[in-house]
Design a protein around this motif. Structure first.
Motif, PDB file in Angstrom:
ATOM      1  N   ASN A  20     -29.711  -9.334  56.127  1.00 55.02           N
ATOM      2  CA  ASN A  20     -30.453  -9.025  54.918  1.00 55.02           C
ATOM      3  C   ASN A  20     -30.184 -10.113  53.888  1.00 55.02           C
ATOM      4  OD1 ASN A  20     -31.727  -7.922  52.737  1.00 55.02           O
ATOM      5  ND2 ASN A  20     -30.138  -6.407  52.322  1.00 55.02           N
ATOM      6  N   MET A  21     -31.141 -11.020  53.723  1.00 57.86           N
ATOM      7  CA  MET A  21     -30.962 -12.155  52.810  1.00 57.86           C
ATOM      8  C   MET A  21     -32.235 -12.386  52.013  1.00 57.86           C
ATOM      9  SD  MET A  21     -29.412 -14.896  55.486  1.00 57.86           S
ATOM     10  CE  MET A  21     -28.718 -16.017  54.275  1.00 57.86           C
ATOM     11  N   TYR A  22     -32.079 -13.000  50.860  1.00 56.55           N
ATOM     12  CA  TYR A  22     -33.246 -13.377  50.063  1.00 56.55           C
ATOM     13  C   TYR A  22     -33.241 -14.887  49.766  1.00 56.55           C
ATOM     14  CZ  TYR A  22     -32.316  -8.446  48.911  1.00 56.55           C
ATOM     15  OH  TYR A  22     -32.019  -7.117  48.970  1.00 56.55           O
ATOM     16  N   PHE A  23     -32.020 -15.416  49.552  1.00 51.29           N
ATOM     17  CA  PHE A  23     -31.903 -16.810  49.098  1.00 51.29           C
ATOM     18  C   PHE A  23     -31.135 -17.662  50.091  1.00 51.29           C
ATOM     19  CE2 PHE A  23     -32.287 -14.165  45.343  1.00 51.29           C
ATOM     20  CZ  PHE A  23     -33.363 -14.772  44.725  1.00 51.29           C
ATOM     21  N   CYS A  24     -31.416 -18.956  50.064  1.00 46.51           N
ATOM     22  CA  CYS A  24     -30.696 -19.918  50.903  1.00 46.51           C
ATOM     23  C   CYS A  24     -29.259 -20.049  50.399  1.00 46.51           C
ATOM     24  CB  CYS A  24     -31.409 -21.262  50.825  1.00 46.51           C
ATOM     25  SG  CYS A  24     -30.521 -22.582  51.660  1.00 46.51           S
ATOM     26  N   PRO A  25     -28.268 -19.830  51.287  1.00 44.48           N
ATOM     27  CA  PRO A  25     -26.873 -19.946  50.845  1.00 44.48           C
ATOM     28  C   PRO A  25     -26.475 -21.390  50.528  1.00 44.48           C
ATOM     29  CG  PRO A  25     -26.995 -19.489  53.203  1.00 44.48           C
ATOM     30  CD  PRO A  25     -28.402 -19.426  52.684  1.00 44.48           C
ATOM     31  N   LYS A  26     -27.272 -22.353  51.001  1.00 38.23           N
ATOM     32  CA  LYS A  26     -26.928 -23.762  50.744  1.00 38.23           C
ATOM     33  C   LYS A  26     -27.492 -24.279  49.422  1.00 38.23           C
ATOM     34  CE  LYS A  26     -25.908 -25.621  55.237  1.00 38.23           C
ATOM     35  NZ  LYS A  26     -26.527 -26.221  56.423  1.00 38.23           N
ATOM     36  N   CYS A  27     -28.790 -24.007  49.179  1.00 37.31           N
ATOM     37  CA  CYS A  27     -29.394 -24.608  47.980  1.00 37.31           C
ATOM     38  C   CYS A  27     -29.905 -23.581  46.968  1.00 37.31           C
ATOM     39  CB  CYS A  27     -30.512 -25.570  48.373  1.00 37.31           C
ATOM     40  SG  CYS A  27     -32.029 -24.747  48.881  1.00 37.31           S
ATOM     41  N   ALA A 179     -34.472 -10.361  32.951  1.00 39.97           N
ATOM     42  CA  ALA A 179     -34.481  -9.188  33.830  1.00 39.97           C
ATOM     43  C   ALA A 179     -34.333  -9.619  35.293  1.00 39.97           C
ATOM     44  CB  ALA A 179     -35.774  -8.395  33.617  1.00 39.97           C
ATOM     45  N   LEU A 180     -35.056 -10.674  35.665  1.00 39.68           N
ATOM     46  CA  LEU A 180     -34.992 -11.151  37.064  1.00 39.68           C
ATOM     47  C   LEU A 180     -33.600 -11.695  37.384  1.00 39.68           C
ATOM     48  CD1 LEU A 180     -36.312 -11.679  39.791  1.00 39.68           C
ATOM     49  CD2 LEU A 180     -37.152 -13.863  38.918  1.00 39.68           C
ATOM     50  N   LYS A 181     -33.050 -12.435  36.448  1.00 44.74           N
ATOM     51  CA  LYS A 181     -31.717 -12.995  36.650  1.00 44.74           C
ATOM     52  C   LYS A 181     -30.708 -11.869  36.909  1.00 44.74           C
ATOM     53  CE  LYS A 181     -28.802 -16.444  34.467  1.00 44.74           C
ATOM     54  NZ  LYS A 181     -28.521 -17.151  33.219  1.00 44.74           N
ATOM     55  N   MET A 182     -30.834 -10.792  36.138  1.00 44.92           N
ATOM     56  CA  MET A 182     -29.908  -9.665  36.279  1.00 44.92           C
ATOM     57  C   MET A 182     -30.055  -8.971  37.635  1.00 44.92           C
ATOM     58  SD  MET A 182     -30.269  -8.283  32.405  1.00 44.92           S
ATOM     59  CE  MET A 182     -29.670  -6.641  32.696  1.00 44.92           C
ATOM     60  N   VAL A 183     -31.282  -8.684  38.059  1.00 39.83           N
ATOM     61  CA  VAL A 183     -31.429  -7.980  39.343  1.00 39.83           C
ATOM     62  C   VAL A 183     -31.069  -8.894  40.517  1.00 39.83           C
ATOM     63  CG1 VAL A 183     -33.122  -6.298  38.498  1.00 39.83           C
ATOM     64  CG2 VAL A 183     -33.938  -8.372  39.630  1.00 39.83           C
ATOM     65  N   ARG A 184     -31.278 -10.202  40.352  1.00 37.38           N
ATOM     66  CA  ARG A 184     -30.859 -11.150  41.394  1.00 37.38           C
ATOM     67  C   ARG A 184     -29.344 -11.118  41.576  1.00 37.38           C
ATOM     68  NH1 ARG A 184     -34.081 -16.895  41.366  1.00 37.38           N
ATOM     69  NH2 ARG A 184     -32.269 -17.451  42.606  1.00 37.38           N
ATOM     70  N   SER A 185     -28.621 -11.130  40.483  1.00 36.65           N
ATOM     71  CA  SER A 185     -27.149 -11.091  40.577  1.00 36.65           C
ATOM     72  C   SER A 185     -26.699  -9.779  41.185  1.00 36.65           C
ATOM     73  CB  SER A 185     -26.471 -11.227  39.213  1.00 36.65           C
ATOM     74  OG  SER A 185     -27.115 -12.161  38.439  1.00 36.65           O
ATOM     75  N   ALA A 187     -28.357  -7.852  43.269  1.00 38.38           N
ATOM     76  CA  ALA A 187     -28.683  -7.827  44.703  1.00 38.38           C
ATOM     77  C   ALA A 187     -27.728  -8.711  45.511  1.00 38.38           C
ATOM     78  CB  ALA A 187     -30.119  -8.267  44.921  1.00 38.38           C
ATOM     79  N   ALA A 188     -27.222  -9.764  44.886  1.00 37.33           N
ATOM     80  CA  ALA A 188     -26.290 -10.649  45.591  1.00 37.33           C
ATOM     81  C   ALA A 188     -24.944  -9.969  45.799  1.00 37.33           C
ATOM     82  CB  ALA A 188     -26.114 -11.944  44.795  1.00 37.33           C
ATOM     83  N   THR A 190     -24.395  -6.382  45.804  1.00 38.24           N
ATOM     84  CA  THR A 190     -24.369  -5.068  46.443  1.00 38.24           C
ATOM     85  C   THR A 190     -25.417  -4.971  47.542  1.00 38.24           C
ATOM     86  OG1 THR A 190     -25.178  -2.818  46.109  1.00 38.24           O
ATOM     87  CG2 THR A 190     -25.491  -4.311  44.285  1.00 38.24           C
ATOM     88  N   LYS A 191     -25.097  -4.229  48.590  1.00 40.35           N
ATOM     89  CA  LYS A 191     -26.067  -4.008  49.668  1.00 40.35           C
ATOM     90  C   LYS A 191     -26.726  -2.633  49.486  1.00 40.35           C
ATOM     91  CE  LYS A 191     -25.479  -7.737  52.311  1.00 40.35           C
ATOM     92  NZ  LYS A 191     -26.020  -8.666  51.309  1.00 40.35           N
ATOM     93  N   GLU A 192     -26.293  -1.917  48.464  1.00 39.31           N
ATOM     94  CA  GLU A 192     -26.784  -0.561  48.220  1.00 39.31           C
ATOM     95  C   GLU A 192     -28.280  -0.534  47.947  1.00 39.31           C
ATOM     96  OE1 GLU A 192     -25.637   3.001  48.097  1.00 39.31           O
ATOM     97  OE2 GLU A 192     -24.822   1.648  49.597  1.00 39.31           O
ATOM     98  N   THR A 193     -28.703  -1.435  47.072  1.00 40.53           N
ATOM     99  CA  THR A 193     -30.092  -1.409  46.650  1.00 40.53           C
ATOM    100  C   THR A 193     -30.811  -2.661  47.136  1.00 40.53           C
ATOM    101  OG1 THR A 193     -31.549  -0.992  44.782  1.00 40.53           O
ATOM    102  CG2 THR A 193     -29.654  -2.384  44.332  1.00 40.53           C
ATOM    103  N   TYR A 194     -32.060  -2.491  47.539  1.00 39.48           N
ATOM    104  CA  TYR A 194     -32.815  -3.580  48.152  1.00 39.48           C
ATOM    105  C   TYR A 194     -33.740  -4.214  47.125  1.00 39.48           C
ATOM    106  CZ  TYR A 194     -35.564  -5.975  51.749  1.00 39.48           C
ATOM    107  OH  TYR A 194     -36.186  -6.919  52.525  1.00 39.48           O
ATOM    108  N   LEU A 195     -33.663  -5.545  47.019  1.00 42.09           N
ATOM    109  CA  LEU A 195     -34.402  -6.281  45.986  1.00 42.09           C
ATOM    110  C   LEU A 195     -35.847  -6.563  46.425  1.00 42.09           C
ATOM    111  CD1 LEU A 195     -34.416  -7.913  43.290  1.00 42.09           C
ATOM    112  CD2 LEU A 195     -33.614  -9.873  44.622  1.00 42.09           C
TER     113      LEU A 195
END
Ligand SMILES: *Cc1c(COP(=O)(O)O)cnc(C)c1O
Ligand SMILES: [Zn+2]
Length: 400
Positions: A20-27, A179-185, A187-188, A190-195
């Motif tokens: 379960n990923m949304y962002f590239c861990p490298k960049c 708002a987006l910055k907050m939900v992104r952090s 989601a990074a 916790t696995k509880e809630t899905y972004l």
């Protein structure tokens, strides 16, 4: 057959879809889902709407969370095409999706994925339509939704939809970008809630069906015009178009024109100034609240799409947005919210600058329903009279 996987289009990183990923861990860029060429070529389309393209969507569920999204009309312009000066204009009316915007195409796939992962809740930051859509699909799936919105900056209709669907509405004293910055952090951590913002690659997959539908119905136009906010939809559109080319449905790709509102146009700025990076707009301003975004998450992919297609980024004033919102209704009978009219306002501008020619066939995407945000239209001059409740008064009005 090999399965689709995550890929970072910026740095090339790849990962299995099991994670379960949304962002590239490298960049740090949002991940994309990619298919093998043969997976696309073997695809069979069957049925209607988004799930017609099930074979090229990255979920396995036999029971998707759906409200029959997609399959929206591609109206033939009867008047504006001539006034603007193009050969043909088709208007793809995404406001006729179940909750009134294209967001539903992404949410049906995104919430289906959330259910597959066993998520108990879903969350998004939103300027309104993402909240309206997410809360409806979450309700249907029987899971909790949290929508994080800028306080005082969401159109009434959209807020009403989220309230009705039972979402927990979190109003932030700040704009959408915060708002987006907050939900992104969140989601990074916790696995509880899905972004389920458009940085979610499953949403992009659902939204790419917009391109599939246009191509199946109309073939490849010369240009497609689309409003740009967080830049997920233009990313999805380009992905869908390229996949249709891989499948062999078209030979030539259309040019893309991404249209931003003047007061929220960092991608347009970087495009015209030929900069490699955008400079986020700190305090974005526009009447078109759905594209009132200063730091678009998918700007890099949008810029790439526009350039690769040989297209352009454009910006339009609020005045022009309102003018074409009105014209879409009064000349075509299509009632859209302000952000949607940006595509037509952008087309008019491009035609006046001879970017788009008299012989071009154009598709313009209108993204959301006018009923969501009627405020601005209550302030314009309309043909309105108040009369006494008698027949004489009515006759006088009709006879002039
Ligand atoms: C979300 C939205 C947009 C902007 O789409 P992005 O993917 O954020 O670029 C435009 N118009 C409407 C009506 C929307 O709801
Ligand atoms: Zn990367």
């Amino acid at each position: 057959m090999r399965l689709p996987k995550y890929k970072c289009e910026n740095c090339g990183y790849e990962e299995s879809l099991d994670k379960n990923m949304y962002f590239c861990p490298k960049c740090g860029d949002p991940l994309t889902i990619v298919y093998e060429e043969n997976e696309l070529q073997e695809a069979v389309f069957k049925g209607k709407g988004v799930w017609r393209y099930k074979n090229v969507l990255p979920v396995n569920s036999e029971k998707p969370v759906t409200l029959n999204e997609g399959g929206t009309p591609l109206h033939e312009s009867v008047k504006l095409y001539e006034e603007i000066g193009v050969k043909e204009l088709r208007i793809k009316n995404e406001g006729l999706n179940p909750t009134g915007s294209f967001k539903d195409r992404g949410m049906t796939v995104g919430v289906t994925r959330a259910v597959e992962l066993g998520a108990r809740s879903v969350i998004c930051a939103s300027t309104g339509n993402t909240a309206a859509s997410l809360s409806a699909y979450a309700a249907r799936a029987g899971i909790k939704s949290y929508v994080v919105v800028p306080e005082g900056a969401v159109a009434l209709g959209k807020l009403a939809q989220a309230r009705a669907a039972g979402a927990k509405i979190v109003k932030v004293r700040g704009n959408f970008d915060y708002a987006l910055k907050m939900v992104r952090s969140l989601a990074a951590k916790t696995k509880e809630t899905y972004l389920l913002n458009s940085v979610n690659p499953f949403r992009i997959e659902g939204q790419k069906t917009l391109a599939y539908e246009i191509i199946e119905e109309y073939g490849s136009p010369d240009w497609i015009f689309i409003p740009v906010g967080n830049a997920g939809n233009i990313t999805a559109l380009w992905k869908g178009l390229k996949e249709m080319k891989s499948i062999g449905m078209i030979e030539r790709l259309p040019k893309l024109a991404g249209v931003q509102a003047e007061g929220a146009s960092p991608i347009y700025r970087a495009f015209v100034e030929k900069k490699e990076e955008i400079i986020p707009v700190q305090n974005p301003q526009t009447i078109a609240t759905a594209i009132k975004i200063g730091n678009p998450a998918s700007w890099r992919r949008a810029m790439h799409a526009v350039k690769e297609s040989g297209g352009v980024m454009l910006s339009v004033s609020d005045e022009k947005i309102l003018e074409y919102q009105k014209k879409l209704s009064s000349e075509e009978g299509i009632f859209v919210e302000p952000a949607s009219a940006a595509s037509i306002a952008g087309l008019a501008k491009a035609a006046s600058q001879n970017l788009v020619g008299k012989n071009d066939r154009v598709v313009a995407i209108v993204t959301g329903n006018g009923l969501k945000d009627p405020d601005s239209l209550m302030r314009i001059n309309a043909e309105e009279v108040v009369i006494d409740a008698d027949m004489e008064s009515l006759k006088q009005v009709i006879n002039g």
